[in-house]
Design a protein around this motif. Structure first.
Motif, PDB file in Angstrom:
ATOM      1  N   GLY A 149      -1.864  25.595 -55.926  1.00  0.00           N
ATOM      2  CA  GLY A 149      -2.824  26.654 -56.071  1.00  0.00           C
ATOM      3  C   GLY A 149      -2.353  27.409 -57.242  1.00  0.00           C
ATOM      4  N   LEU A 192     -11.429  32.709 -59.085  1.00  0.00           N
ATOM      5  CA  LEU A 192     -11.996  32.068 -57.970  1.00  0.00           C
ATOM      6  C   LEU A 192     -12.959  30.990 -58.226  1.00  0.00           C
ATOM      7  N   ARG A 249     -15.262  25.919 -53.549  1.00  0.00           N
ATOM      8  CA  ARG A 249     -14.559  24.530 -53.347  1.00  0.00           C
ATOM      9  C   ARG A 249     -15.922  23.297 -53.159  1.00  0.00           C
ATOM     10  N   ARG A 283     -12.287  23.128 -46.283  1.00  0.00           N
ATOM     11  CA  ARG A 283     -12.961  24.214 -46.717  1.00  0.00           C
ATOM     12  C   ARG A 283     -13.984  24.314 -47.934  1.00  0.00           C
ATOM     13  N   GLN A 342     -16.490  27.070 -49.776  1.00  0.00           N
ATOM     14  CA  GLN A 342     -15.824  28.367 -49.630  1.00  0.00           C
ATOM     15  C   GLN A 342     -15.000  28.838 -50.808  1.00  0.00           C
ATOM     16  N   TRP A 343     -15.021  29.898 -51.196  1.00  0.00           N
ATOM     17  CA  TRP A 343     -14.168  30.689 -52.192  1.00  0.00           C
ATOM     18  C   TRP A 343     -12.973  30.333 -52.133  1.00  0.00           C
ATOM     19  N   SER A 344     -12.213  30.104 -53.160  1.00  0.00           N
ATOM     20  CA  SER A 344     -10.775  29.847 -53.058  1.00  0.00           C
ATOM     21  C   SER A 344     -10.098  30.005 -54.526  1.00  0.00           C
ATOM     22  N   THR A 367     -13.412  35.353 -50.146  1.00  0.00           N
ATOM     23  CA  THR A 367     -12.801  34.532 -49.444  1.00  0.00           C
ATOM     24  C   THR A 367     -12.841  34.566 -47.887  1.00  0.00           C
ATOM     25  N   TRP A 377     -10.623  32.398 -45.954  1.00  0.00           N
ATOM     26  CA  TRP A 377      -9.283  31.901 -45.186  1.00  0.00           C
ATOM     27  C   TRP A 377      -8.449  32.952 -45.651  1.00  0.00           C
ATOM     28  N   THR A 414      -5.413  32.971 -48.248  1.00  0.00           N
ATOM     29  CA  THR A 414      -6.118  32.871 -49.676  1.00  0.00           C
ATOM     30  C   THR A 414      -6.046  34.563 -49.842  1.00  0.00           C
TER      31      THR A 414
END
Length: 154
Positions: free
Chosen positions: A22, A33, A36, A41, A44-46, A133, A135, A138
Motif C-alpha cells: 500500500g 485515497l 477500490r 473492500r 471503499q476508500w483506501s 475510510t 477499515w 487504513t
C-alpha cells in the motif's frame, strides 16, 4: 458429481498469504485515497496499492501501483508498517489473506487520473481520510504515517 476445488494459488481462498504493498502518498498535508474497484473492500476508500510481482522490490511495487491506479509519479520515503489483512467468509474460512507492507511516499505534482483498480481518487487531510475510510487499519496507517512525517527518526 463433485465440485472442482478452488485454485489455491489464486487470491481467493489462497494456500498462502499474498504480499501486497500500500502507498501512503502525501502532498503537503493531504494523503491520496482511491475508491477500490475490486474485492476485497470493493467500493471503499483506501490507499492505492496491490500485489507485489516476482523480482520487484517493495518500493518498486508502490511506485508501479500508484502509477497504474492514478497516473501519478511518487518517490517512496520509507516503510510505515506491516498489516495483516485476513478476510473470512460466512463459514469462517479465509477468503482473502494479504500481508500488506505500507510504504510512505511523496507526490510533487499532477492530478490523479483513475485507472486499473481505482474507481475514483482524491486528496484528503488525515482527518478527512478518517471520515472517508471504513477499515480501521487504513485510518491507523494514515495517522501513523502522518506522525512519522511530523517526527522523523534519524
Amino acid at each position: 458429481m463433485s465440485a472442482t476445488p478452488p485454485d489455491r494459488s489464486s487470491r481467493e481462498y489462497p494456500n498462502r498469504p499474498w504480499v501486497g504493498v500500500g502507498a501512503v502518498v502525501w502532498r503537503g498535508d493531504k494523503v491520496l485515497l482511491i475508491r477500490r474497484g475490486k474485492a476485497p473492500r470493493m467500493g471503499q476508500w483506501s490507499l492505492p496499492g496491490g500485489a507485489q510481482s516476482v523480482g520487484e522490490t517493495v518500493f518498486e511495487t508502490a511506485v508501479r501501483e500508484v502509477r497504474e491506479e492514478t497516473g501519478l509519479e511518487v518517490v517512496p520515503t520509507g516503510i510505515v508498517t506491516v498489516v495483516d489483512a485476513i478476510t473470512p467468509d460466512a463459514e469462517g474460512r479465509v477468503h482473502y489473506h494479504y500481508t500488506l507492507v505500507e510504504v510512505a511516499a511523496e507526490s510533487a505534482e499532477g492530478d490523479p487520473l483513475c485507472a486499473d483498480d481505482a474507481l475514483e481518487a482524491c486528496w484528503a487531510t488525515a482527518e478527512e481520510a478518517g471520515e472517508l475510510t471504513e477499515w480501521d487499519e487504513t485510518r491507523r496507517v494514515i495517522l501513523m504515517s502522518a506522525a512519522q512525517r511530523r517526527n522523523p527518526t534519524p
